[in-house]
Design a protein around this motif. Structure first.
Motif, PDB file in Angstrom:
ATOM      1  N   LEU A 180      93.466  91.148  56.699  1.00  0.00           N
ATOM      2  CA  LEU A 180      94.855  91.507  56.409  1.00  0.00           C
ATOM      3  C   LEU A 180      95.791  90.375  56.823  1.00  0.00           C
ATOM      4  O   LEU A 180      96.695  89.988  56.068  1.00  0.00           O
ATOM      5  CB  LEU A 180      95.226  92.794  57.151  1.00  0.00           C
ATOM      6  CG  LEU A 180      96.654  93.313  56.957  1.00  0.00           C
ATOM      7  CD1 LEU A 180      96.890  93.698  55.499  1.00  0.00           C
ATOM      8  CD2 LEU A 180      96.915  94.507  57.874  1.00  0.00           C
ATOM      9  N   VAL A 181      95.563  89.826  58.007  1.00  0.00           N
ATOM     10  CA  VAL A 181      96.392  88.709  58.476  1.00  0.00           C
ATOM     11  C   VAL A 181      96.149  87.470  57.615  1.00  0.00           C
ATOM     12  O   VAL A 181      97.089  86.744  57.269  1.00  0.00           O
ATOM     13  CB  VAL A 181      96.108  88.408  59.962  1.00  0.00           C
ATOM     14  CG1 VAL A 181      96.874  87.169  60.419  1.00  0.00           C
ATOM     15  CG2 VAL A 181      96.497  89.605  60.829  1.00  0.00           C
ATOM     16  N   ALA A 182      94.897  87.243  57.234  1.00  0.00           N
ATOM     17  CA  ALA A 182      94.573  86.089  56.387  1.00  0.00           C
ATOM     18  C   ALA A 182      95.260  86.180  55.030  1.00  0.00           C
ATOM     19  O   ALA A 182      95.588  85.153  54.416  1.00  0.00           O
ATOM     20  CB  ALA A 182      93.062  85.983  56.202  1.00  0.00           C
ATOM     21  N   SER A 183      95.505  87.406  54.556  1.00  0.00           N
ATOM     22  CA  SER A 183      96.131  87.585  53.241  1.00  0.00           C
ATOM     23  C   SER A 183      97.594  87.156  53.232  1.00  0.00           C
ATOM     24  O   SER A 183      98.211  87.062  52.174  1.00  0.00           O
ATOM     25  CB  SER A 183      96.010  89.044  52.785  1.00  0.00           C
ATOM     26  OG  SER A 183      96.797  89.902  53.586  1.00  0.00           O
ATOM     27  N   ALA A 184      98.149  86.873  54.414  1.00  0.00           N
ATOM     28  CA  ALA A 184      99.512  86.336  54.489  1.00  0.00           C
ATOM     29  C   ALA A 184      99.556  84.885  54.038  1.00  0.00           C
ATOM     30  O   ALA A 184     100.628  84.338  53.765  1.00  0.00           O
ATOM     31  CB  ALA A 184     100.043  86.451  55.912  1.00  0.00           C
ATOM     32  N   VAL A 185      98.378  84.257  53.978  1.00  0.00           N
ATOM     33  CA  VAL A 185      98.235  82.856  53.559  1.00  0.00           C
ATOM     34  C   VAL A 185      99.102  81.950  54.441  1.00  0.00           C
ATOM     35  O   VAL A 185      99.876  81.113  53.957  1.00  0.00           O
ATOM     36  CB  VAL A 185      98.591  82.667  52.065  1.00  0.00           C
ATOM     37  CG1 VAL A 185      98.082  81.319  51.569  1.00  0.00           C
ATOM     38  CG2 VAL A 185      98.001  83.781  51.209  1.00  0.00           C
ATOM     39  N   ASN A 186      98.976  82.153  55.746  1.00  0.00           N
ATOM     40  CA  ASN A 186      99.695  81.334  56.719  1.00  0.00           C
ATOM     41  C   ASN A 186      98.705  80.947  57.816  1.00  0.00           C
ATOM     42  O   ASN A 186      98.459  81.730  58.741  1.00  0.00           O
ATOM     43  CB  ASN A 186     100.874  82.122  57.303  1.00  0.00           C
ATOM     44  CG  ASN A 186     101.745  81.278  58.225  1.00  0.00           C
ATOM     45  OD1 ASN A 186     101.240  80.581  59.100  1.00  0.00           O
ATOM     46  ND2 ASN A 186     103.051  81.348  58.038  1.00  0.00           N
ATOM     47  N   PRO A 187      98.106  79.767  57.716  1.00  0.00           N
ATOM     48  CA  PRO A 187      97.073  79.355  58.675  1.00  0.00           C
ATOM     49  C   PRO A 187      97.526  79.391  60.133  1.00  0.00           C
ATOM     50  O   PRO A 187      96.742  79.733  61.019  1.00  0.00           O
ATOM     51  CB  PRO A 187      96.738  77.925  58.233  1.00  0.00           C
ATOM     52  CG  PRO A 187      97.076  77.897  56.779  1.00  0.00           C
ATOM     53  CD  PRO A 187      98.296  78.764  56.650  1.00  0.00           C
ATOM     54  N   LYS A 188      98.783  79.058  60.395  1.00  0.00           N
ATOM     55  CA  LYS A 188      99.279  79.067  61.770  1.00  0.00           C
ATOM     56  C   LYS A 188      99.303  80.485  62.335  1.00  0.00           C
ATOM     57  O   LYS A 188      98.970  80.716  63.503  1.00  0.00           O
ATOM     58  CB  LYS A 188     100.677  78.449  61.845  1.00  0.00           C
ATOM     59  CG  LYS A 188     100.728  76.962  61.521  1.00  0.00           C
ATOM     60  CD  LYS A 188      99.893  76.160  62.522  1.00  0.00           C
ATOM     61  CE  LYS A 188      99.987  74.668  62.234  1.00  0.00           C
ATOM     62  NZ  LYS A 188      99.119  73.876  63.150  1.00  0.00           N
ATOM     63  N   LEU A 189      99.704  81.443  61.512  1.00  0.00           N
ATOM     64  CA  LEU A 189      99.710  82.841  61.939  1.00  0.00           C
ATOM     65  C   LEU A 189      98.285  83.319  62.195  1.00  0.00           C
ATOM     66  O   LEU A 189      98.015  84.028  63.165  1.00  0.00           O
ATOM     67  CB  LEU A 189     100.377  83.710  60.872  1.00  0.00           C
ATOM     68  CG  LEU A 189     100.427  85.217  61.146  1.00  0.00           C
ATOM     69  CD1 LEU A 189     101.149  85.514  62.455  1.00  0.00           C
ATOM     70  CD2 LEU A 189     101.104  85.944  59.986  1.00  0.00           C
ATOM     71  N   MET A 190      97.354  82.901  61.333  1.00  0.00           N
ATOM     72  CA  MET A 190      95.957  83.283  61.503  1.00  0.00           C
ATOM     73  C   MET A 190      95.396  82.707  62.794  1.00  0.00           C
ATOM     74  O   MET A 190      94.682  83.395  63.539  1.00  0.00           O
ATOM     75  CB  MET A 190      95.137  82.776  60.305  1.00  0.00           C
ATOM     76  CG  MET A 190      93.720  83.323  60.258  1.00  0.00           C
ATOM     77  SD  MET A 190      93.691  85.086  59.871  1.00  0.00           S
ATOM     78  CE  MET A 190      92.407  85.660  60.972  1.00  0.00           C
ATOM     79  N   GLU A 191      95.732  81.466  63.097  1.00  0.00           N
ATOM     80  CA  GLU A 191      95.277  80.840  64.338  1.00  0.00           C
ATOM     81  C   GLU A 191      95.811  81.596  65.552  1.00  0.00           C
ATOM     82  O   GLU A 191      95.083  81.844  66.519  1.00  0.00           O
ATOM     83  CB  GLU A 191      95.746  79.382  64.401  1.00  0.00           C
ATOM     84  CG  GLU A 191      95.003  78.442  63.471  1.00  0.00           C
ATOM     85  CD  GLU A 191      95.565  77.029  63.525  1.00  0.00           C
ATOM     86  OE1 GLU A 191      96.326  76.740  64.481  1.00  0.00           O
ATOM     87  OE2 GLU A 191      95.263  76.229  62.631  1.00  0.00           O
ATOM     88  N   LEU A 192      97.089  81.961  65.502  1.00  0.00           N
ATOM     89  CA  LEU A 192      97.707  82.685  66.611  1.00  0.00           C
ATOM     90  C   LEU A 192      97.052  84.046  66.799  1.00  0.00           C
ATOM     91  O   LEU A 192      96.781  84.467  67.929  1.00  0.00           O
ATOM     92  CB  LEU A 192      99.205  82.860  66.343  1.00  0.00           C
ATOM     93  CG  LEU A 192     100.005  83.629  67.405  1.00  0.00           C
ATOM     94  CD1 LEU A 192      99.911  82.933  68.756  1.00  0.00           C
ATOM     95  CD2 LEU A 192     101.464  83.760  66.971  1.00  0.00           C
ATOM     96  N   TYR A 193      96.767  84.727  65.693  1.00  0.00           N
ATOM     97  CA  TYR A 193      96.139  86.047  65.758  1.00  0.00           C
ATOM     98  C   TYR A 193      94.752  85.949  66.395  1.00  0.00           C
ATOM     99  O   TYR A 193      94.401  86.733  67.279  1.00  0.00           O
ATOM    100  CB  TYR A 193      96.039  86.642  64.354  1.00  0.00           C
ATOM    101  CG  TYR A 193      95.561  88.076  64.322  1.00  0.00           C
ATOM    102  CD1 TYR A 193      96.443  89.119  64.583  1.00  0.00           C
ATOM    103  CD2 TYR A 193      94.239  88.389  64.037  1.00  0.00           C
ATOM    104  CE1 TYR A 193      96.017  90.447  64.560  1.00  0.00           C
ATOM    105  CE2 TYR A 193      93.803  89.705  64.014  1.00  0.00           C
ATOM    106  CZ  TYR A 193      94.697  90.723  64.271  1.00  0.00           C
ATOM    107  OH  TYR A 193      94.261  92.031  64.260  1.00  0.00           O
ATOM    108  N   GLN A 194      93.969  84.982  65.964  1.00  0.00           N
ATOM    109  CA  GLN A 194      92.621  84.824  66.507  1.00  0.00           C
ATOM    110  C   GLN A 194      92.662  84.389  67.967  1.00  0.00           C
ATOM    111  O   GLN A 194      91.855  84.845  68.785  1.00  0.00           O
ATOM    112  CB  GLN A 194      91.839  83.819  65.665  1.00  0.00           C
ATOM    113  CG  GLN A 194      91.524  84.332  64.266  1.00  0.00           C
ATOM    114  CD  GLN A 194      90.782  83.318  63.422  1.00  0.00           C
ATOM    115  OE1 GLN A 194      91.001  82.113  63.536  1.00  0.00           O
ATOM    116  NE2 GLN A 194      89.905  83.792  62.554  1.00  0.00           N
ATOM    117  N   PHE A 195      93.602  83.529  68.304  1.00  0.00           N
ATOM    118  CA  PHE A 195      93.728  83.046  69.680  1.00  0.00           C
ATOM    119  C   PHE A 195      94.130  84.179  70.626  1.00  0.00           C
ATOM    120  O   PHE A 195      93.814  84.152  71.813  1.00  0.00           O
ATOM    121  CB  PHE A 195      94.763  81.919  69.747  1.00  0.00           C
ATOM    122  CG  PHE A 195      94.934  81.322  71.118  1.00  0.00           C
ATOM    123  CD1 PHE A 195      93.971  80.465  71.639  1.00  0.00           C
ATOM    124  CD2 PHE A 195      96.044  81.619  71.892  1.00  0.00           C
ATOM    125  CE1 PHE A 195      94.115  79.922  72.909  1.00  0.00           C
ATOM    126  CE2 PHE A 195      96.199  81.078  73.162  1.00  0.00           C
ATOM    127  CZ  PHE A 195      95.228  80.224  73.672  1.00  0.00           C
TER     128      PHE A 195
END
Length: 211
Positions: free
Chosen positions: A136-151
């Motif tokens: 769901l987060v990946a579907s935002a197509v924002n790599p920085k947001l995805m990195e923050l979520y995983q971190f």
């Protein structure tokens, strides 16, 4: 294989199981047991556990040994608040940018989750739940947001502060996931936000056993 590569292999496996609550809070993670299970050296396991310690997913016991970190009511509240901030932000971007491929991936995960629950594979269902929210987060197509979520190492709510959830809780999760996906397909932000907030709040209350 180099020790650092083996340590990363153990780290990924332990992190995945902790975040999906297959390794429950308070459980001891013994180096020799995991070395045998993962077919690696104890040094590789120790390096992985040290990394998890630095990420606050495990703690070091008073008498030694590594344990999965336990959570209290305030931890649960803060996790829900963090997930709302990150996942609602992702949802707003996803409504604008998600592709048919993202929608299809979310629908496949819903089917996997449903199938695993039906067949009693609750560990696999928990992993599918983690994957749903990451996708769901990946579907935002924002790599920085995805990195923050995983971190952020956000665990999902599959425990009632020490007890596994009942089957009807998993059925509700399945239904709520599908509501979120349907809202995304319609590009209906309000519907998607309402479904996600309902899902996260119910998870918090169920975990705390608040009626």
């Amino acid at each position: 294989m180099k020790t650092d590569s083996l340590a990363n292999k153990v780290y990924v496996e332990l992190r995945r199981k902790i975040l999906s609550n297959q390794l429950v809070p308070g459980m001891r993670l013994k180096e020799d047991v995991w070395a045998k299970k993962m077919e690696v050296s104890r040094m590789a396991v120790r390096e992985a556990l040290t990394r998890l310690l630095g990420e606050n997913l495990v703690i070091f016991g008073e008498k030694g040994g590594y344990f999965v970190k336990t959570m209290n009511e305030e931890d649960i509240k803060q996790i829900r608040q963090l997930r709302e901030l990150l996942e609602l932000g992702a949802l707003r971007l996803a409504v604008l940018h998600c592709s048919e491929e993202h929608i299809n991936a979310l629908e496949r995960i819903c089917e996997d989750f449903s199938s695993m629950v039906k067949n009693g594979y609750l560990g696999g269902a928990c992993e599918a739940d983690v994957k749903f929210h990451e996708t769901l987060v990946a579907s935002a197509v924002n790599p920085k947001l995805m990195e923050l979520y995983q971190f952020s190492n956000i665990p999902l709510f599959h425990m009632k502060l020490g007890k596994m959830l009942q089957m009807d809780d998993y059925a509700q999760t399945d239904d709520e996931h599908r509501q979120i996906v349907n809202a995304l397909k319609l590009r209906d932000l309000k519907m998607a936000e309402e479904a996600l907030i309902k899902h996260l709040v119910r998870g918090e209350l169920t975990t705390l056993e608040i009626d």
